[in-house]
Write an enzyme that holds these catalytic residues in place. Structure first.
Site, mmCIF file in Angstrom:
data_model
loop_
_atom_site.group_PDB
_atom_site.id
_atom_site.type_symbol
_atom_site.label_atom_id
_atom_site.label_comp_id
_atom_site.label_asym_id
_atom_site.label_seq_id
_atom_site.Cartn_x
_atom_site.Cartn_y
_atom_site.Cartn_z
ATOM 1 N N ASN A 98 0.876 -1.185 0.000
ATOM 2 C CA ASN A 98 0.000 0.000 0.000
ATOM 3 C C ASN A 98 0.903 1.222 0.000
ATOM 4 O OD1 ASN A 98 -2.153 -1.646 0.306
ATOM 5 N ND2 ASN A 98 -2.617 -1.068 2.415
ATOM 6 N N HIS A 508 -25.275 34.763 -8.061
ATOM 7 C CA HIS A 508 -23.933 35.089 -8.540
ATOM 8 C C HIS A 508 -23.417 34.048 -9.532
ATOM 9 C CE1 HIS A 508 -23.794 38.369 -5.703
ATOM 10 N NE2 HIS A 508 -24.311 37.546 -4.820
#
Ligand code: F6R
Length: 609
Positions: A98, A508
């Site tokens: 890993n 906006h």
């Protein structure tokens, strides 16, 4: 990311490894593989896809082997394929890994010059060849020493398990930045990247620390540091039972975890909120009242859902503190910024897994700067939990579904408790404290009644909206983080493109998106911002919006659908809205036929940056 398992003992290794991989599958599910060995040599089996695919292959080739290692992968280097799956095999060495080896290209060139050829695109195969080249050069074969020597040459992060051809006695494991735990049984040892794979085998565990290397054999665990000097082995008791990692009759872990919230929240509050005594107590902070009084700045750092929990907590804490500034930060951004930390700061690191690489990197940077670092963590003994100066465990038990739900609720509450403890130290009176204690006291029951009353209606509602491909989630004030979290939950499990916005921001830009392909989820609280949010809803409605309003108000709303959440809470009401939003995301994903617990492209703990 990715899951590692290992076994050495007298039992059938293949079956033990497969059941471990099934438990760890939530960490990555692109491919899986195992290598086992016995009197008839080694058997290496790998398959693209989930562990179930590997299981079929094992069934065709069952062996009575007594040692082995396995892996379930979340792809980093190289596409998901059998060729890129772990374990990797080069020469005499088998490796599962890993993490990421950053200098693998340089190492690959050196090893290619020595005659090594590579079948995959992975950094792990290069790592395997590196160990093999050292192992082959030894006069007397010593796998532990070969691993130690190889670690001097790699740059990057790893949790690894290594086996050598012909060696039926030992597995060598090592970690740097990627978790590994070894379970010790009677003449057998189990290895896993996550303790859930050990449950039912043993409760005696050894958590590896960074830069440690261990040889695991039937005789137990032999631990050294990175220079092969012996280190004392500390065996701890694993507090996790089999119930916690089963679905208990639910269709998915996600639904089980949503429904567990009243109970898991009680665990978070247990012993910390003492209503009878008007007292809050956080035992693990390791801070004196004087230190708490000094606090002027709180950094709250995390990723994804943990970040949103931190954002929600900051809206809570700002309600009752007037000299504390909260700085919310996304860990993957903060770690590369040249940010300033004012005097009298503490930093909270919020993480379910306790392993998120970016959050961990921020923790290390804050520690380097001498800042007091506290964890808001679920996984006991995880890297973040170990490295902080103190903190609050949220105690929600194993969260198996990739999408985080019960952790979010308890993280927000744990941070609220931290804020209240600071406020108390700064002089908050009992009279001021009591309303918060009263809200915390009824929160679990309120979540329970929301689950009871909303489950069926939301299931029906979800069917109606599951065919949309886009969604906007909006809310104001403390319902803004709920909108962000709701949109994240929906997108990650249903794959509907969903965006969270502050309701006041619609004009906006985002309002331009509204058309018949969109639905909108609006969270409206019956408070001083009610009218403001309703104006935003009316603006969306005027543009043909398909709006679901989630509200605790009894007033007429007039949108396409309304979900009424009945709550007496004020400060903590957003957590009730969020539960309704979790149920909605879940049922939409189910309706779309998705793999709810293991959504595509994701993995549970993100140990790569
Ligand atoms: C979303 C989700 C992720 C995690 C994030 C941080 O449902 O689960 O966004 O919240 O990856 O993970 P932890 O909390 O383990 O640090």
């Amino acid at each position: 990311m990715c899951g590692i398992v290992g076994y050495v003992g007298n039992k059938e290794a293949q079956r033990i490894l497969l059941s471990g991989l099934r438990r760890l599958e939530y960490r990555g599910y692109d491919s899986a593989g195992i290598i086992t060995a016995g009197r008839n040599g080694e058997t290496l089996l790998r398959e693209k896809g989930k562990v179930a695919e590997l299981d079929k292959k094992v069934a065709e080739s069952e062996h009575n082997d007594i040692i082995g290692i396995g892996h379930t992968r979340w792809a980093t280097h190289g596409e998901p394929s059998e060729r890129n799956a772990h374990p990797h095999h080069v020469g005499d060495i088998y490796l599962v890994h890993n993490g990421i080896i950053e200098n693998y290209q340089d190492l690959k060139e050196v090893l290619a010059d020595r005659g090594y050829e590579f079948a995959s695109e992975t950094d792990t195969e290069v790592f395997t060849a590196l160990i093999d080249s050292i192992y082959q050069a030894q006069d007397k074969k010593d796998l532990h020493q070969a691993v130690v020597d190889s670690l001097q040459m790699v740059i990057g992060a790893y949790g690894i398990a290594v086996m050598a051809k012909g060696n039926l006695d030992e597995i060598v494991v090592a970690r740097k930045g990627s978790p590994l735990v070894v379970g010790v049984g009677e003449e057998e040892v189990f290895i896993a990247s996550d303790p859930s794979a050990l449950v039912g085998h043993t409760d005696q565990v050894v958590y590896l620390r960074d830069d440690e290397v261990a040889t695991c054999s039937k005789d137990g665990v032999h631990l050294t540091d990175a220079t092969a000097t012996k280190v004392d082995t500390v065996v701890e008791k694993l507090e996790l039972d089999i119930q916690a990692i089963q679905k208990k009759g639910y269709d998915h872990f996600l639904l089980k975890e949503i429904f567990e919230q009243p109970e898991t929240l009680r665990s978070t509050l247990n012993g910390r909120v003492l209503k009878e005594q008007d007292l809050l107590r956080l035992g693990g902070l390791n801070m004196t009242d004087d230190e708490l009084r000094e606090v002027k700045n709180v950094f709250i750092i995390g990723c994804g859902t943990a970040y949103y929990a931190g954002m929600l907590a900051s809206y809570f804490i700002e309600q009752f503190t007037d000299d504390v500034v909260i700085h919310n930060a996304i860990a993957s951004e903060l770690r590369y910024r040249s940010f300033n930390v004012p005097e009298n700061s503490v930093a909270l690191f919020v993480s379910q897994s306790g392993e998120t690489a970016d959050t961990l990197a921020c923790l290390q940077e804050m520690k380097r700067r001498g800042v007091k670092c506290l964890g808001i963590v679920n996984a006991v003994g995880s890297s973040i939990a170990r490295e902080v100066d103190g903190g609050v465990y949220v105690h929600v038990g194993a969260e198996i579904s990739v999408a985080s739900t019960k952790a979010f609720t308890s993280q927000a509450v744990a941070m609220l408790l931290f804020g209240l403890v600071i406020a108390q130290a700064k002089g908050m009176s009992l009279k001021e404290l009591r309303p918060y204690i009263a809200e915390l006291d009824i929160l679990p029951d309120e979540i329970q009644s929301t689950l009871n009353s909303q489950n069926e209606p939301i299931k029906t509602l979800a069917k109606k909206y599951a065919h949309y491909e886009h969604a906007l989630y909006v809310g104001r004030d403390s319902l803004f983080p709920v909108a962000l979290e709701g949109a994240l939950k929906l997108k990650e499990i249903s794959y509907i493109q969903s965006e969270g916005y502050a309701a006041g921001e619609l004009k906006h830009g985002p309002i331009a998106l509204i058309d018949d392909k969109f639905f909108e989820m609006a969270f409206v609280s019956d408070n001083w911002l009610y009218e403001k949010t309703m104006s935003n809803i009316i603006e969306m409605k005027a543009r043909g919006g398909h709006i679901i309003t989630v509200t605790n108000s009894e007033k007429a709303i007039g949108t396409e659908e309304v979900v009424r959440v009945d709550t007496k809470l004020e400060l903590l009401a957003p957590l009730i809205f969020n539960v309704a939003s979790q149920l909605f995301a879940y049922y939409v994903a189910v309706e779309r036929g998705n793999d709810v617990d293991q959504p595509r492209n994701l993995a549970k703990s993100v140990t790569v940056e």
